[in-house]
Write a protein that holds these residues in place. Sequence first.
Motif, PDB file in Angstrom:
ATOM      1  N   UNK A  37       0.815  -1.212   0.000  1.00  0.00           N
ATOM      2  CA  UNK A  37       0.000   0.000   0.000  1.00  0.00           C
ATOM      3  C   UNK A  37       0.852   1.267   0.000  1.00  0.00           C
ATOM      4  N   UNK A  38       0.410   2.242  -0.784  1.00  0.00           N
ATOM      5  CA  UNK A  38       0.995   3.577  -0.768  1.00  0.00           C
ATOM      6  C   UNK A  38       0.031   4.538  -0.080  1.00  0.00           C
ATOM      7  N   UNK A  39       0.568   5.641   0.378  1.00  0.00           N
ATOM      8  CA  UNK A  39      -0.257   6.616   1.089  1.00  0.00           C
ATOM      9  C   UNK A  39      -1.407   7.100   0.229  1.00  0.00           C
ATOM     10  N   UNK A  40      -1.142   7.328  -1.057  1.00  0.00           N
ATOM     11  CA  UNK A  40      -2.189   7.893  -1.914  1.00  0.00           C
ATOM     12  C   UNK A  40      -3.278   6.880  -2.269  1.00  0.00           C
ATOM     13  N   UNK A  41      -3.140   5.632  -1.817  1.00  0.00           N
ATOM     14  CA  UNK A  41      -4.212   4.651  -2.030  1.00  0.00           C
ATOM     15  C   UNK A  41      -5.343   4.845  -1.036  1.00  0.00           C
ATOM     16  N   UNK A  42      -5.079   5.639   0.003  1.00  0.00           N
ATOM     17  CA  UNK A  42      -6.061   5.867   1.062  1.00  0.00           C
ATOM     18  C   UNK A  42      -6.875   7.129   0.824  1.00  0.00           C
ATOM     19  N   UNK A  43      -8.164   7.037   1.081  1.00  0.00           N
ATOM     20  CA  UNK A  43      -9.025   8.215   1.155  1.00  0.00           C
ATOM     21  C   UNK A  43      -9.694   8.141   2.527  1.00  0.00           C
ATOM     22  N   UNK A  44      -9.036   8.721   3.517  1.00  0.00           N
ATOM     23  CA  UNK A  44      -9.529   8.588   4.885  1.00  0.00           C
ATOM     24  C   UNK A  44     -10.838   9.343   5.093  1.00  0.00           C
ATOM     25  N   UNK A  45     -11.046  10.419   4.357  1.00  0.00           N
ATOM     26  CA  UNK A  45     -12.304  11.152   4.503  1.00  0.00           C
ATOM     27  C   UNK A  45     -13.490  10.316   4.037  1.00  0.00           C
ATOM     28  N   UNK A  46     -13.276   9.568   2.948  1.00  0.00           N
ATOM     29  CA  UNK A  46     -14.344   8.698   2.444  1.00  0.00           C
ATOM     30  C   UNK A  46     -14.335   7.331   3.128  1.00  0.00           C
ATOM     31  N   UNK A  47     -13.242   7.010   3.846  1.00  0.00           N
ATOM     32  CA  UNK A  47     -13.145   5.711   4.492  1.00  0.00           C
ATOM     33  C   UNK A  47     -12.939   4.594   3.497  1.00  0.00           C
ATOM     34  N   UNK A  48     -12.022   4.794   2.522  1.00  0.00           N
ATOM     35  CA  UNK A  48     -11.796   3.801   1.471  1.00  0.00           C
ATOM     36  C   UNK A  48     -10.306   3.623   1.227  1.00  0.00           C
ATOM     37  N   UNK A  49      -9.932   2.436   0.760  1.00  0.00           N
ATOM     38  CA  UNK A  49      -8.570   2.185   0.347  1.00  0.00           C
ATOM     39  C   UNK A  49      -8.592   1.414  -0.965  1.00  0.00           C
TER      40      UNK A  49
ATOM     41  N   UNK B  16      -9.198  -3.251  -6.438  1.00  0.00           N
ATOM     42  CA  UNK B  16     -10.512  -3.177  -5.827  1.00  0.00           C
ATOM     43  C   UNK B  16     -10.486  -2.093  -4.760  1.00  0.00           C
ATOM     44  N   UNK B  17     -11.640  -1.591  -4.421  1.00  0.00           N
ATOM     45  CA  UNK B  17     -11.764  -0.562  -3.393  1.00  0.00           C
ATOM     46  C   UNK B  17     -12.471  -1.183  -2.199  1.00  0.00           C
ATOM     47  N   UNK B  18     -11.872  -1.016  -1.027  1.00  0.00           N
ATOM     48  CA  UNK B  18     -12.364  -1.664   0.188  1.00  0.00           C
ATOM     49  C   UNK B  18     -12.619  -0.608   1.255  1.00  0.00           C
ATOM     50  N   UNK B  19     -13.684  -0.743   2.020  1.00  0.00           N
ATOM     51  CA  UNK B  19     -13.932   0.206   3.119  1.00  0.00           C
ATOM     52  C   UNK B  19     -12.868   0.116   4.206  1.00  0.00           C
ATOM     53  N   UNK B  20     -12.628   1.238   4.836  1.00  0.00           N
ATOM     54  CA  UNK B  20     -11.744   1.298   6.010  1.00  0.00           C
ATOM     55  C   UNK B  20     -12.588   1.786   7.177  1.00  0.00           C
ATOM     56  N   UNK B  21     -12.647   0.982   8.228  1.00  0.00           N
ATOM     57  CA  UNK B  21     -13.493   1.315   9.373  1.00  0.00           C
ATOM     58  C   UNK B  21     -13.014   2.537  10.138  1.00  0.00           C
ATOM     59  N   UNK B  22     -13.901   3.058  10.987  1.00  0.00           N
ATOM     60  CA  UNK B  22     -13.626   4.292  11.717  1.00  0.00           C
ATOM     61  C   UNK B  22     -12.387   4.172  12.602  1.00  0.00           C
ATOM     62  N   UNK B  23     -12.247   3.056  13.306  1.00  0.00           N
ATOM     63  CA  UNK B  23     -11.100   2.907  14.212  1.00  0.00           C
ATOM     64  C   UNK B  23      -9.796   2.755  13.430  1.00  0.00           C
ATOM     65  N   UNK B  24      -9.871   2.092  12.289  1.00  0.00           N
ATOM     66  CA  UNK B  24      -8.676   1.975  11.457  1.00  0.00           C
ATOM     67  C   UNK B  24      -8.299   3.337  10.877  1.00  0.00           C
ATOM     68  N   UNK B  25      -9.304   4.125  10.478  1.00  0.00           N
ATOM     69  CA  UNK B  25      -9.017   5.481   9.976  1.00  0.00           C
ATOM     70  C   UNK B  25      -8.286   6.292  11.034  1.00  0.00           C
TER      71      UNK B  25
END
Length: 300
Positions: A153-165, A175-184
């Motif tokens: 994973x690279x940093x730019x693969x994350x969209x923490x505001x949308x909760x996606x990676x 593929x795009x996968x959700x990132x949970x609140x605690x992981x964010x």
Amino acid sequence: MQAQLDAYCNYLRTERQSSPSTVGAYGRDLGKLITLCEPAGVLQWQQLTTAQLRRLVARLHQHGQAPRSLARLLSSVRSLYRWLNREGLCDHNPAIGLSAPKAERKLPKVLDTDRAQQLLDGAVEEDFLGRRNHAVLELFYSSGLRLSELSGLDVDALDLNAGLVQVLGKGSKQRVVPVGRKAQEAIRQWLPYRSTARPTDAALFVSQQGRRLGPRAIQVMLQKAGASELGQHLHPHMLRHSFASHLLESSQDLRAVQEMLGHADITTTQIYTHLDFQHLASVYDKAHPRARRGTKEKEG
């Protein structure tokens, strides 16, 4: 039969330049077959039929031979007969079309929800390793990533505001996968520490020297976390399995779990339905009055 087997093994060594371990494995498998053929009246490779070979394989299976070993045996037989055919020593291949018995599929080991919370809700050291390792654990369990996917994973693969990676999976499929609140939150707390290492590339998880954290380093980190927090062995796929099992248990949406895991075939994901049924059976045995009564009667 043994003389032709010896000649075949010599062919593997000299012409095919197979490794000693490969030649030894072929010799052992086919030698075992010779010992089974002789009592059955099969004294030449030419005499062995498909029906006879099927019965011999079935007999080995009945005596506890593992399906994987039987598959290797059949592969050895097919290879031997291809050589016999080329040498003009035989005109058929009895192993063609035969397959070994299917191995019983082992259910993956998972953490139950209480153990997962115990792992993730412990105190986190407010330093580089503490914040990084906590973010790794949270993301593994939150998004069900493979070890190679998380390491890559690279940093730019994350969209923490949308909760996606965005994940690059097997076969270079994205593929795009959700990132949970605690992981964010864990990742947000990790990123300032990441910057202090002056990373050499865009890797999300890095060492204190700024290099991308490799799969082996992540495995070792998880083993230490499992030993210290849970007193048990912990590996990356256990968190992936736990993610899938807990999500399926709650949602009952097999297709969604398939998408999040990045499985090309839904039959791969269906293994988690067996885990869910195991959980239901356990709950039934503990909670249902008839099940409890039956247990007491057996104990009595």
